[in-house]
Write a protein that holds these residues in place. Structure first.
Motif, PDB file in Angstrom:
ATOM      1  N   GLY A   1       0.763  -1.196   0.012  1.00  0.00           N
ATOM      2  CA  GLY A   1      -0.026  -0.056  -0.045  1.00  0.00           C
ATOM      3  C   GLY A   1       0.957   1.024   0.040  1.00  0.00           C
ATOM      4  N   PRO A   2       0.076   2.410  -0.228  1.00  0.00           N
ATOM      5  CA  PRO A   2       1.091   3.639  -0.192  1.00  0.00           C
ATOM      6  C   PRO A   2       1.823   3.768   0.988  1.00  0.00           C
ATOM      7  CG  PRO A   2      -1.105   3.929  -0.965  1.00  0.00           C
ATOM      8  CD  PRO A   2      -1.276   2.633  -0.530  1.00  0.00           C
ATOM      9  N   SER A   3       1.279   3.599   2.202  1.00  0.00           N
ATOM     10  CA  SER A   3       2.154   3.724   3.343  1.00  0.00           C
ATOM     11  C   SER A   3       2.961   2.628   3.812  1.00  0.00           C
ATOM     12  CB  SER A   3       0.835   4.033   4.304  1.00  0.00           C
ATOM     13  OG  SER A   3       0.212   5.263   4.348  1.00  0.00           O
ATOM     14  N   ALA A   4       3.124   1.608   3.052  1.00  0.00           N
ATOM     15  CA  ALA A   4       3.976   0.539   3.450  1.00  0.00           C
ATOM     16  C   ALA A   4       5.261   0.963   3.858  1.00  0.00           C
ATOM     17  CB  ALA A   4       3.937  -0.571   2.227  1.00  0.00           C
ATOM     18  N   ARG A   5       5.924   1.646   3.241  1.00  0.00           N
ATOM     19  CA  ARG A   5       7.412   1.974   3.653  1.00  0.00           C
ATOM     20  C   ARG A   5       7.489   2.745   5.021  1.00  0.00           C
ATOM     21  NH1 ARG A   5      11.619   1.405  -0.182  1.00  0.00           N
ATOM     22  NH2 ARG A   5      10.866  -0.435  -1.591  1.00  0.00           N
TER      23      ARG A   5
ATOM     24  N   ARG B   1      14.253 -10.596   7.694  1.00  0.00           N
ATOM     25  CA  ARG B   1      15.006 -10.240   6.376  1.00  0.00           C
ATOM     26  C   ARG B   1      13.768  -9.564   5.513  1.00  0.00           C
ATOM     27  NH1 ARG B   1      19.161 -10.577   3.539  1.00  0.00           N
ATOM     28  NH2 ARG B   1      20.204 -12.054   4.992  1.00  0.00           N
ATOM     29  N   MET B   2      14.213  -8.106   5.002  1.00  0.00           N
ATOM     30  CA  MET B   2      13.214  -7.521   4.251  1.00  0.00           C
ATOM     31  C   MET B   2      13.439  -7.608   2.723  1.00  0.00           C
ATOM     32  SD  MET B   2      12.559  -4.302   7.128  1.00  0.00           S
ATOM     33  CE  MET B   2      11.198  -3.652   6.153  1.00  0.00           C
ATOM     34  N   VAL B   3      12.408  -7.675   2.076  1.00  0.00           N
ATOM     35  CA  VAL B   3      12.643  -7.553   0.607  1.00  0.00           C
ATOM     36  C   VAL B   3      11.677  -6.645  -0.335  1.00  0.00           C
ATOM     37  CG1 VAL B   3      12.669  -9.199  -1.492  1.00  0.00           C
ATOM     38  CG2 VAL B   3      13.176 -10.180   0.570  1.00  0.00           C
ATOM     39  N   ALA B   4      11.955  -5.638  -1.015  1.00  0.00           N
ATOM     40  CA  ALA B   4      11.099  -4.839  -1.696  1.00  0.00           C
ATOM     41  C   ALA B   4      10.838  -5.330  -2.921  1.00  0.00           C
ATOM     42  CB  ALA B   4      12.161  -3.547  -1.790  1.00  0.00           C
ATOM     43  N   ASN B   5       9.616  -5.563  -3.446  1.00  0.00           N
ATOM     44  CA  ASN B   5       9.362  -6.403  -4.219  1.00  0.00           C
ATOM     45  C   ASN B   5       8.439  -5.367  -5.262  1.00  0.00           C
ATOM     46  OD1 ASN B   5       6.261  -6.495  -4.310  1.00  0.00           O
ATOM     47  ND2 ASN B   5       6.614  -7.768  -2.593  1.00  0.00           N
ATOM     48  N   ARG B   6       8.529  -5.793  -6.888  1.00  0.00           N
ATOM     49  CA  ARG B   6       7.515  -4.892  -7.454  1.00  0.00           C
ATOM     50  C   ARG B   6       6.417  -5.820  -8.271  1.00  0.00           C
ATOM     51  NH1 ARG B   6      12.225  -2.976 -11.714  1.00  0.00           N
ATOM     52  NH2 ARG B   6      10.267  -2.353 -12.941  1.00  0.00           N
ATOM     53  N   ARG B   7       6.159  -6.776  -7.236  1.00  0.00           N
ATOM     54  CA  ARG B   7       5.336  -7.669  -7.657  1.00  0.00           C
ATOM     55  C   ARG B   7       3.570  -7.070  -8.074  1.00  0.00           C
ATOM     56  NH1 ARG B   7       7.371 -11.206  -3.884  1.00  0.00           N
ATOM     57  NH2 ARG B   7       8.636 -12.887  -5.100  1.00  0.00           N
ATOM     58  N   LEU B   8       3.301  -5.960  -7.223  1.00  0.00           N
ATOM     59  CA  LEU B   8       2.235  -5.401  -7.481  1.00  0.00           C
ATOM     60  C   LEU B   8       2.430  -3.905  -7.689  1.00  0.00           C
ATOM     61  CD1 LEU B   8       0.811  -6.838  -4.099  1.00  0.00           C
ATOM     62  CD2 LEU B   8       0.617  -7.819  -6.407  1.00  0.00           C
ATOM     63  N   VAL B   9       1.208  -3.243  -8.294  1.00  0.00           N
ATOM     64  CA  VAL B   9       1.044  -1.999  -8.570  1.00  0.00           C
ATOM     65  C   VAL B   9       1.488  -1.022  -7.630  1.00  0.00           C
ATOM     66  CG1 VAL B   9      -0.189   0.001  -9.631  1.00  0.00           C
ATOM     67  CG2 VAL B   9      -0.452  -2.241 -10.785  1.00  0.00           C
TER      68      VAL B   9
ATOM     69  N   PRO C   1       3.125  -0.084  -3.632  1.00  0.00           N
ATOM     70  CA  PRO C   1       4.413  -0.380  -3.127  1.00  0.00           C
ATOM     71  C   PRO C   1       4.279  -1.425  -2.288  1.00  0.00           C
ATOM     72  CG  PRO C   1       3.987   2.037  -3.041  1.00  0.00           C
ATOM     73  CD  PRO C   1       2.523   1.298  -3.595  1.00  0.00           C
ATOM     74  N   GLY C   2       5.204  -2.407  -2.183  1.00  0.00           N
ATOM     75  CA  GLY C   2       5.225  -3.499  -1.306  1.00  0.00           C
ATOM     76  C   GLY C   2       6.578  -3.886  -0.960  1.00  0.00           C
ATOM     77  N   VAL C   3       6.648  -4.566   0.483  1.00  0.00           N
ATOM     78  CA  VAL C   3       7.880  -4.870   1.012  1.00  0.00           C
ATOM     79  C   VAL C   3       7.403  -6.439   1.780  1.00  0.00           C
ATOM     80  CG1 VAL C   3       9.580  -4.593   2.756  1.00  0.00           C
ATOM     81  CG2 VAL C   3       8.736  -2.781   1.236  1.00  0.00           C
ATOM     82  N   GLU C   4       8.376  -7.336   1.623  1.00  0.00           N
ATOM     83  CA  GLU C   4       8.045  -8.755   2.310  1.00  0.00           C
ATOM     84  C   GLU C   4       8.989  -8.683   3.591  1.00  0.00           C
ATOM     85  OE1 GLU C   4       7.837 -11.981  -0.360  1.00  0.00           O
ATOM     86  OE2 GLU C   4       7.746 -10.875  -2.217  1.00  0.00           O
TER      87      GLU C   4
END
Length: 251
Positions: free
Chosen positions: A38-42, A72-80, A82-85
């Motif tokens: 979501g927009p506030s994920a970070r 462990r944090m992973v910044a992904n581009r799977r979705l339109v 913003p997302g972090v795993e």
């Protein structure tokens, strides 16, 4: 990793290990994974673990901590969006889950399930193996530079990819479809241009963000132009569709 694919992936890795001293093992039974989207994920994650969460470029990962729990944090581009795993030891999943919800409560963070993930990944045009593509598809039919690197070093199948890129062309590829009406066509539904069968649907959802049905499907090259009108064969009376670019525009 999908459970039904674990053995196939293991066998593929082991088949191509020649002289390297490596061991293949499944980590799903000892690691838990949570995706914050979501927009506030970070901003939520920066409150959770510190400012390092804001500095990860797409596909980069970093170790961090929640108290005495290593993550462990992973910044992904799977979705339109913003997302972090966040990947945590399975035994620490419950306290990490609670700490994440506490950190994001003020920003409206709440749990969602696979249905929401399906909305988001189709909106993003993100294909899933076994559903939108499989071993029978050419790499470039299903995936783009957002999914894989076409400039990396040697890899299995590189000759075919290079030949298509420099000498040939694709006959079909995965495209976006904007749907009319209320019907969502099932996986495999035939797509028609006039009286010609030109493809098939792989995934379809009703997007809350767009307020309409959308789909992913393979189309022959004569149908790739944005706005091309098509018809999908699906009960009870078929579905009107229109070709659109990926990812779907949410603006």
């Amino acid at each position: 990793l999908q459970r039904d694919r674990e053995e196939a992936v293991r066998e593929t890795f082991e088949r191509h290990i020649i002289a390297d001293d490596v061991r293949v093992e499944t980590a799903g039974d000892r690691l838990a994974r949570v995706m914050i989207v979501g927009p506030s994920a970070r901003a939520v994650l920066s409150r959770f673990v510190g400012e390092a969460a804001l500095d990860l470029p797409p596909w980069h990962h970093a170790e961090t901590r929640c108290g005495d729990i290593a993550l462990r944090m992973v910044a992904n581009r799977r979705l339109v969006l913003p997302g972090v795993e966040v990947i945590a030891p399975i035994e620490a999943a419950r306290p990490v889950w609670k700490a994440l919800l506490d950190s994001g409560r003020a920003a409206g963070l709440r749990p969602v399930g696979m249905t929401a993930l399906e909305w988001l990944r189709v909106e993003a045009g993100w294909p899933w193996f076994g559903l939108d593509f499989d071993e029978g598809n050419l790499l470039m039919e299903s995936l783009s530079g957002d999914h894989v690197s076409f400039t990396k070093g040697c890899y299995v199948g590189q000759e075919v990819v290079t030949r298509i890129e420099h000498q040939g062309h694709l006959n079909k590829k995965l495209c976006g479809l904007r749907l009319g009406g209320e019907t969502l066509p099932p996986h495999g539904s035939p797509i028609w241009l006039g009286d010609r069968n030109v493809g098939q649907v792989t995934s379809a959802v009703r997007s809350p963000a767009l307020g309409r049905g959308i789909a992913l499907g393979y189309l022959r090259r004569e149908c790739w132009t944005h706005g091309t009108p098509l018809r999908i064969e699906a009960p009870p009376g078929g579905v009107e569709a229109e070709v659109t670019s990926l990812p779907f525009s949410l603006g």
